[in-house]
Design an enzyme around this catalytic site. Structure first.
Site, PDB file in Angstrom:
ATOM      1  N   LYS A 184      43.945  13.732  61.698  1.00 39.14           N
ATOM      2  CA  LYS A 184      44.094  14.479  63.288  1.00 39.14           C
ATOM      3  C   LYS A 184      44.205  15.943  62.779  1.00 39.14           C
ATOM      4  O   LYS A 184      45.425  16.200  62.544  1.00 39.14           O
ATOM      5  CB  LYS A 184      45.048  13.904  64.036  1.00 39.14           C
ATOM      6  CG  LYS A 184      44.967  14.109  65.785  1.00 39.14           C
ATOM      7  CD  LYS A 184      44.652  15.732  65.815  1.00 39.14           C
ATOM      8  CE  LYS A 184      45.696  16.409  66.264  1.00 39.14           C
ATOM      9  NZ  LYS A 184      45.571  17.862  66.581  1.00 39.14           N
ATOM     10  N   GLU A 258      55.849  18.191  55.544  1.00 40.82           N
ATOM     11  CA  GLU A 258      55.693  19.456  54.751  1.00 40.82           C
ATOM     12  C   GLU A 258      55.797  20.633  55.972  1.00 40.82           C
ATOM     13  O   GLU A 258      54.846  20.731  56.785  1.00 40.82           O
ATOM     14  CB  GLU A 258      54.244  19.640  54.153  1.00 40.82           C
ATOM     15  CG  GLU A 258      54.270  18.422  53.067  1.00 40.82           C
ATOM     16  CD  GLU A 258      54.890  18.725  51.771  1.00 40.82           C
ATOM     17  OE1 GLU A 258      55.440  19.903  51.462  1.00 40.82           O
ATOM     18  OE2 GLU A 258      55.147  17.951  51.084  1.00 40.82           O
ATOM     19  N   CYS A 292      52.464  28.868  54.851  1.00 40.25           N
ATOM     20  CA  CYS A 292      53.863  28.289  54.753  1.00 40.25           C
ATOM     21  C   CYS A 292      54.737  28.986  53.683  1.00 40.25           C
ATOM     22  O   CYS A 292      55.838  29.108  53.697  1.00 40.25           O
ATOM     23  CB  CYS A 292      53.635  26.899  54.628  1.00 40.25           C
ATOM     24  SG  CYS A 292      52.951  26.321  53.441  1.00 40.25           S
ATOM     25  N   GLU A 394      60.504  32.462  60.361  1.00 44.20           N
ATOM     26  CA  GLU A 394      59.009  32.395  59.890  1.00 44.20           C
ATOM     27  C   GLU A 394      58.154  33.353  60.665  1.00 44.20           C
ATOM     28  O   GLU A 394      57.989  32.844  61.936  1.00 44.20           O
ATOM     29  CB  GLU A 394      58.575  30.799  59.548  1.00 44.20           C
ATOM     30  CG  GLU A 394      57.081  30.932  59.241  1.00 44.20           C
ATOM     31  CD  GLU A 394      56.555  29.505  59.231  1.00 44.20           C
ATOM     32  OE1 GLU A 394      56.587  28.697  60.281  1.00 44.20           O
ATOM     33  OE2 GLU A 394      56.241  28.912  58.012  1.00 44.20           O
TER      34      GLU A 394
HETATM   35  P1  NAP Z   1      52.215  22.737  64.482  1.00 46.40           P
HETATM   36  O1  NAP Z   1      52.019  23.470  66.002  1.00 46.40           O
HETATM   37  O2  NAP Z   1      53.292  22.102  63.846  1.00 46.40           O
HETATM   38  O3  NAP Z   1      50.748  21.766  64.439  1.00 46.40           O
HETATM   39  C1  NAP Z   1      50.525  20.935  63.375  1.00 46.40           C
HETATM   40  C2  NAP Z   1      49.814  19.592  63.689  1.00 46.40           C
HETATM   41  O4  NAP Z   1      50.579  18.915  64.560  1.00 46.40           O
HETATM   42  C3  NAP Z   1      48.682  19.834  64.446  1.00 46.40           C
HETATM   43  O5  NAP Z   1      47.327  19.206  64.029  1.00 46.40           O
HETATM   44  C4  NAP Z   1      49.160  19.668  65.899  1.00 46.40           C
HETATM   45  O6  NAP Z   1      48.116  19.498  66.713  1.00 46.40           O
HETATM   46  C5  NAP Z   1      49.760  18.394  65.699  1.00 46.40           C
HETATM   47  N1  NAP Z   1      50.800  18.279  66.823  1.00 46.40           N
HETATM   48  C6  NAP Z   1      51.265  18.943  67.573  1.00 46.40           C
HETATM   49  N2  NAP Z   1      52.061  18.412  68.556  1.00 46.40           N
HETATM   50  C7  NAP Z   1      52.163  16.924  68.005  1.00 46.40           C
HETATM   51  C8  NAP Z   1      52.981  15.955  68.115  1.00 46.40           C
HETATM   52  N3  NAP Z   1      54.026  15.678  69.325  1.00 46.40           N
HETATM   53  N4  NAP Z   1      52.750  14.784  67.569  1.00 46.40           N
HETATM   54  C9  NAP Z   1      52.025  14.854  66.560  1.00 46.40           C
HETATM   55  N5  NAP Z   1      51.065  15.852  66.294  1.00 46.40           N
HETATM   56  C10 NAP Z   1      51.522  16.894  66.810  1.00 46.40           C
HETATM   57  O7  NAP Z   1      51.897  23.771  63.382  1.00 46.40           O
HETATM   58  P2  NAP Z   1      50.821  24.762  63.419  1.00 46.40           P
HETATM   59  O8  NAP Z   1      51.216  25.942  64.296  1.00 46.40           O
HETATM   60  O9  NAP Z   1      49.349  24.065  63.493  1.00 46.40           O
HETATM   61  O10 NAP Z   1      51.035  25.231  61.728  1.00 46.40           O
HETATM   62  C11 NAP Z   1      51.736  26.328  61.483  1.00 46.40           C
HETATM   63  C12 NAP Z   1      52.957  25.672  60.670  1.00 46.40           C
HETATM   64  O11 NAP Z   1      52.658  24.820  59.711  1.00 46.40           O
HETATM   65  C13 NAP Z   1      53.925  26.772  60.258  1.00 46.40           C
HETATM   66  O12 NAP Z   1      55.214  26.719  60.705  1.00 46.40           O
HETATM   67  C14 NAP Z   1      53.807  26.590  58.643  1.00 46.40           C
HETATM   68  O13 NAP Z   1      54.786  27.012  57.877  1.00 46.40           O
HETATM   69  C15 NAP Z   1      53.592  25.074  58.557  1.00 46.40           C
HETATM   70  N6  NAP Z   1      52.827  24.761  57.267  1.00 46.40           N
HETATM   71  C16 NAP Z   1      53.656  24.135  56.239  1.00 46.40           C
HETATM   72  C17 NAP Z   1      53.158  23.855  55.116  1.00 46.40           C
HETATM   73  C18 NAP Z   1      53.876  23.181  53.929  1.00 46.40           C
HETATM   74  O14 NAP Z   1      53.249  22.732  53.116  1.00 46.40           O
HETATM   75  N7  NAP Z   1      55.099  23.053  54.117  1.00 46.40           N
HETATM   76  C19 NAP Z   1      51.545  24.223  55.036  1.00 46.40           C
HETATM   77  C20 NAP Z   1      51.236  24.707  55.801  1.00 46.40           C
HETATM   78  C21 NAP Z   1      51.450  25.043  57.246  1.00 46.40           C
HETATM   79  P3  NAP Z   1      47.215  20.648  67.710  1.00 46.40           P
HETATM   80  O15 NAP Z   1      46.815  21.582  66.706  1.00 46.40           O
HETATM   81  O16 NAP Z   1      46.404  19.721  68.640  1.00 46.40           O
HETATM   82  O17 NAP Z   1      48.613  21.130  68.471  1.00 46.40           O
END
Ligand code: NAP
Ligand code: MG
Length: 494
Positions: A184, A258, A292, A394
């Protein structure tokens, strides 16, 4: 310059598509728009997967698992090598799709696609080197075999900042291990994931082994988390959503999370100042800071603080910001959406209101090129304190906060003063300082005198609120296996 026709053909082919059980089909659910963040144009629409489509994808993955998990590792490795070759052969086209939906300049996107191809080859090699152990027993006539078996159906849920690699690491590890997967991707960047599915089809990966469902995280992602036939959730995204997944997962299943970071950099008096500035500029602003492991905050020894600030300000001002499709070699493209841009602006305003000094950037670049996109100049603020959001949260944007320190213990305490623990950076030449930093920084990754914290051959993961589990390296692959202990009584030597 990109070829508009071939890009729009590639994206047209992916409109409303879901990839289920080895076939592309038009999703039956409502459509969601996907925008080009550099222009605000709607690139196309994706389908929000319905409950029935989710069921079909998980069920296809479940059925495919029986045969895929029993294939010889060598066979799975060949499939991964073919996938890697197909991806690298089409890297430019895939990069343009990514730039159109995510904003990063084409050359940078192409680098990411090529790294995905590299991951395919890395995991192909690892696939054939997974082995167990024979462990000593407490009685004669017994033998204990510890073997590894693939977990089952994996749900991969991924964010928008690295649309190819963050899907790819989960995909490659699943395929290598003998797991099957339902992906997804983020709503903002679905086409890159669908383009990867096309390559899986071309590579001859059996039906049902890889499935891609588009739609909203709160619906499609959540349904996958809750599905009883999903045995592992491999999630990359924010700490808030990661915690929500951990809390709402209704069965016991494997989770790798992650999550977010708030990554510090420490620059000591012994550092090579120019190298530190170069590293800081790269890791604070690449991909508009939407990484990240981006450097969020920098602590600089007071003796070199003014020099560091003026050099970092100049380095930030020298970076180019453009529409990444029109200018493939730009340093920064558009930010992926209004959300991270607004958060960056809010962190900047908060810092300035609390007494920070603006050293570089601070606003959008000027001109017609930028009028409809989500752009921001790389921004440096100085004299920051932990009362400011730029230091305590962040940012996920092209903004970095800088503060002076007097002694190393103070710098390490400041660097660790966060609920996050993903990556940290330090520049120093004094050996005692280097050892003190690498032992003292409470992070899953510590990069010293460089800013590339992750390599394919070493485990990559966070601690504290930055997550559980690892990707990359042997450790990343082993996350996709269960142990089985087979205790055998053969009677020899009784
Ligand atoms: P996010 O809002 O947490 O979304 C990540 C994924 O989760 C998306 O596919 C999102 O779908 C989905 N999602 C949202 N609500 C959900 C739920 N209730 N159940 C299951 N899935 C759900 O993160 P983002 O804004 O896309 O990305 C930025 C964040 O990712 C930052 O905090 C960054 O640090 C972190 N990140 C971490 C790493 C690492 O390796 N540690 C790497 C890259 C990024 P939708 O897009 O449809 O909302
Ligand atoms: Mg989000």
């Amino acid at each position: 310059m990109h070829n508009n026709n071939s890009l729009s053909e590639s994206i047209t082919a992916l409109q409303g598509a879901l990839f289920i059980n080895g076939q592309f089909r038009q999703g039956a659910g409502p459509r969601l728009p996907v925008e080009n963040p550099a222009t605000g144009e709607v690139l196309g629409h994706i389908a929000s997967a319905t409950a029935q489509e989710i069921e079909e994808a998980v069920s296809a993955a479940h059925h495919a698992f029986a045969a895929w998990s029993r294939e010889l590792p060598k066979t799975r490795a060949s499939a991964l090598h073919r996938l890697g070759d197909l991806i690298s052969a089409d890297a430019l086209n895939m990069a343009q799709i990514m730039t159109a939906e995510q904003g990063k300049p084409v050359n940078e996107a192409k680098g990411e696609v090529l790294k995905l191809a590299e991951a395919c080859h890395f995991y192909a090699e690892e696939a054939t080197r997974v082995h167990g152990e024979i462990v000593p027993n407490d009685q004669p006539g017994f033998q204990s075999l510890v073997v590894r078996e693939p977990i089952g159906v994996v749900a991969a849920i991924t964010p928008w900042n690295y649309p190819a690699e963050l899907v790819g690491w989960k995909l490659c590890a699943s395929l290598a291990a003998g797991c099957t997967i339902v992906i997804k991707p983020a709503e903002l960047t679905p086409y890159t994931a669908l383009a990867i599915a096309q390559k899986c089809l071309e590579a001859g990966i059996p039906a049902g082994v890889v499935n891609v469902l588009t739609g909203q995280g709160s619906q499609v992602g959540q349904a996958l988390v809750e599905h009883p036939q999903v045995s592992k959730v491999a999630f990359t995204g924010s700490s808030a959503v990661g915690l929500h997944i951990q809390r709402t997962c209704p069965q016991v299943k494997r989770l790798s999370l992650e999550l977010g970071g708030n990554c510090p950099m420490v620059v000591t008096a012994s550092a090579d100042l120019d190298a530190a500035v170069k590293g800081a500029a790269r890791r604070s602003f690449r991909n508009c800071g939407q990484i990240c492991i981006a450097i969020n905050r920098i602590y600089v020894h007071r003796s070199i603080y003014p020099a560091f600030l003026s050099k970092l300000g100049a380095a930030a001002d020298a970076l180019s910001v453009h529409n990444g499709l029109e200018h493939p070699a730009a340093d920064l493209g558009a930010m992926a959406s209004a959300e991270p841009l607004n958060k960056t602006r809010a962190h900047l305003e908060d810092a300035l209101a609390k007494g920070a000094r603006l050293i570089a950037g601070g606003k959008a670049p000027e001109g017609a090129e930028y009028a409809n996109g989500h752009f921001m100049r790389p921004t440096v603020v100085a004299d920051c304190t932990h009362q400011m959001l730029v230091m305590s949260e962040e940012t996920f944007g092209p903004l970095v906060g800088v503060a002076p320190f007097d002694d190393l213990a103070e710098a390490i305490a400041l660097a660790n003063d966060t609920p996050y623990g993903l990556a940290s950076y330090a520049y120093a030449r004094d050996l005692t300082e280097i050892h003190t930093l690498s032992a003292g920084l409470d992070y899953g990754n510590v990069a010293i005198n460089n800013v590339d914290a992750g390599i394919m051959n070493a485990p990559y993961g966070g601690r504290k609120q930055s997550g559980v589990g690892y990707e990359h390296g042997r450790e990343g692959l082993l996350e996709y296996f269960n142990f089985k202990h087979v205790r055998l009584h053969h009677g020899v030597g009784n």
